[in-house]
Design an enzyme around this catalytic site. Structure first.
Site, short mmCIF file in Angstrom:
data_model
loop_
_atom_site.label_atom_id
_atom_site.label_comp_id
_atom_site.label_asym_id
_atom_site.label_seq_id
_atom_site.Cartn_x
_atom_site.Cartn_y
_atom_site.Cartn_z
N GLY A 187 -29.29 -22.25 -37.06
CA GLY A 187 -29.20 -20.58 -36.05
C GLY A 187 -30.56 -19.25 -35.92
N SER A 188 -30.35 -18.46 -35.00
CA SER A 188 -31.21 -17.74 -35.69
C SER A 188 -30.92 -16.74 -34.25
CB SER A 188 -32.65 -18.06 -35.59
OG SER A 188 -33.83 -17.36 -35.86
N ARG A 189 -32.10 -16.35 -33.64
CA ARG A 189 -31.70 -15.64 -32.39
C ARG A 189 -32.28 -15.77 -31.50
NH1 ARG A 189 -33.16 -9.63 -33.96
NH2 ARG A 189 -33.85 -8.93 -31.75
#
Length: 218
Positions: A187-189
């Protein structure tokens, strides 16, 4: 649903490690059946928790050259007009999608076109939802020029947990809307920088699904 290629080695190593630990504890013969049951259950839950990071669900993508599709599963945390100062050097609409550990981590092309620019940036690992992470964190920047000569910029951003961002594109590649172009582990952006004439179909807080959610229309 299948397991993504980015997770196969990790899952095999994790499985071997958990089985080894359980077997060693059992061979010692000094622990109760209750304790061993708890260890086995905890090991199983850990494996399932990591397994879901790498799930690769089937997605029925309907392409449309007039539409920008979401590049990531997640939640929209930023919608703003900003000066994009790496490539365009002018005002664009920024859409930021935060990918939690529970989202699918596959990234997909938002439009069909040609990769006009690609660059990897080493950087920090700040919390991904912080605005400054777009410029300070480890990241990949991709610019796609659509078949209608409209350019958009996509930025994969690593976060505090996500220390591995993968991009499979290179300069000059022809890409198809909805096809996989990268993966962000754990996960991140993902940021989108769109032309000002794009009519948005999303708002802050909306959930998005890669290759399915309509972000806007040219």
């Amino acid at each position: 649903m299948t397991i993504h290629k980015e997770g196969r080695d990790i899952l095999i190593l994790l499985f071997v490690l958990l089985v080894t630990v359980n077997c060693l504890l059992y061979s010692l013969g000094t622990f109760s059946h209750l304790f061993m049951g708890i260890v086995a259950l905890f090991s199983f839950l850990i494996f399932i928790f990591i397994l879901q990071f790498f799930r690769n669900p089937l997605v029925n993508i309907i392409t449309n050259e007039n539409v920008v599709l979401s590049p990531a599963d997640g939640k929209i945390v930023i919608i703003d007009k900003v000066i994009e100062d790496e490539y365009f050097m002018s005002e664009r609409i920024q859409i930021s999608i935060f990918m939690s550990p529970f989202n699918v981590h596959i990234n997909r092309n938002p439009i069909t076109g040609n990769v006009e620019y690609y660059k990897y940036h080493a950087g920090k690992y700040l919390l991904a939802w912080q605005p400054k992470s777009s410029k300070l964190n480890e990241r990949n920047t991709i610019v796609i020029n659509s078949n209608k000569n409209t350019k958009i910029l996509i930025r994969q951003i690593a976060g505090t947990v996500a220390r591995r961002i993968k991009c499979y594109l290179q300069n000059g590649d022809n890409v198809q809307q909805g096809e996989e172009f990268g993966f962000i582990k754990f996960g991140s952006r993902v940021d989108l920088f769109l032309p000002l004439n794009v009519s948005l179909d999303v708002k802050l807080g909306d959930k998005t699904y890669a290759g399915l959610t309509k972000i806007g229309e040219f």
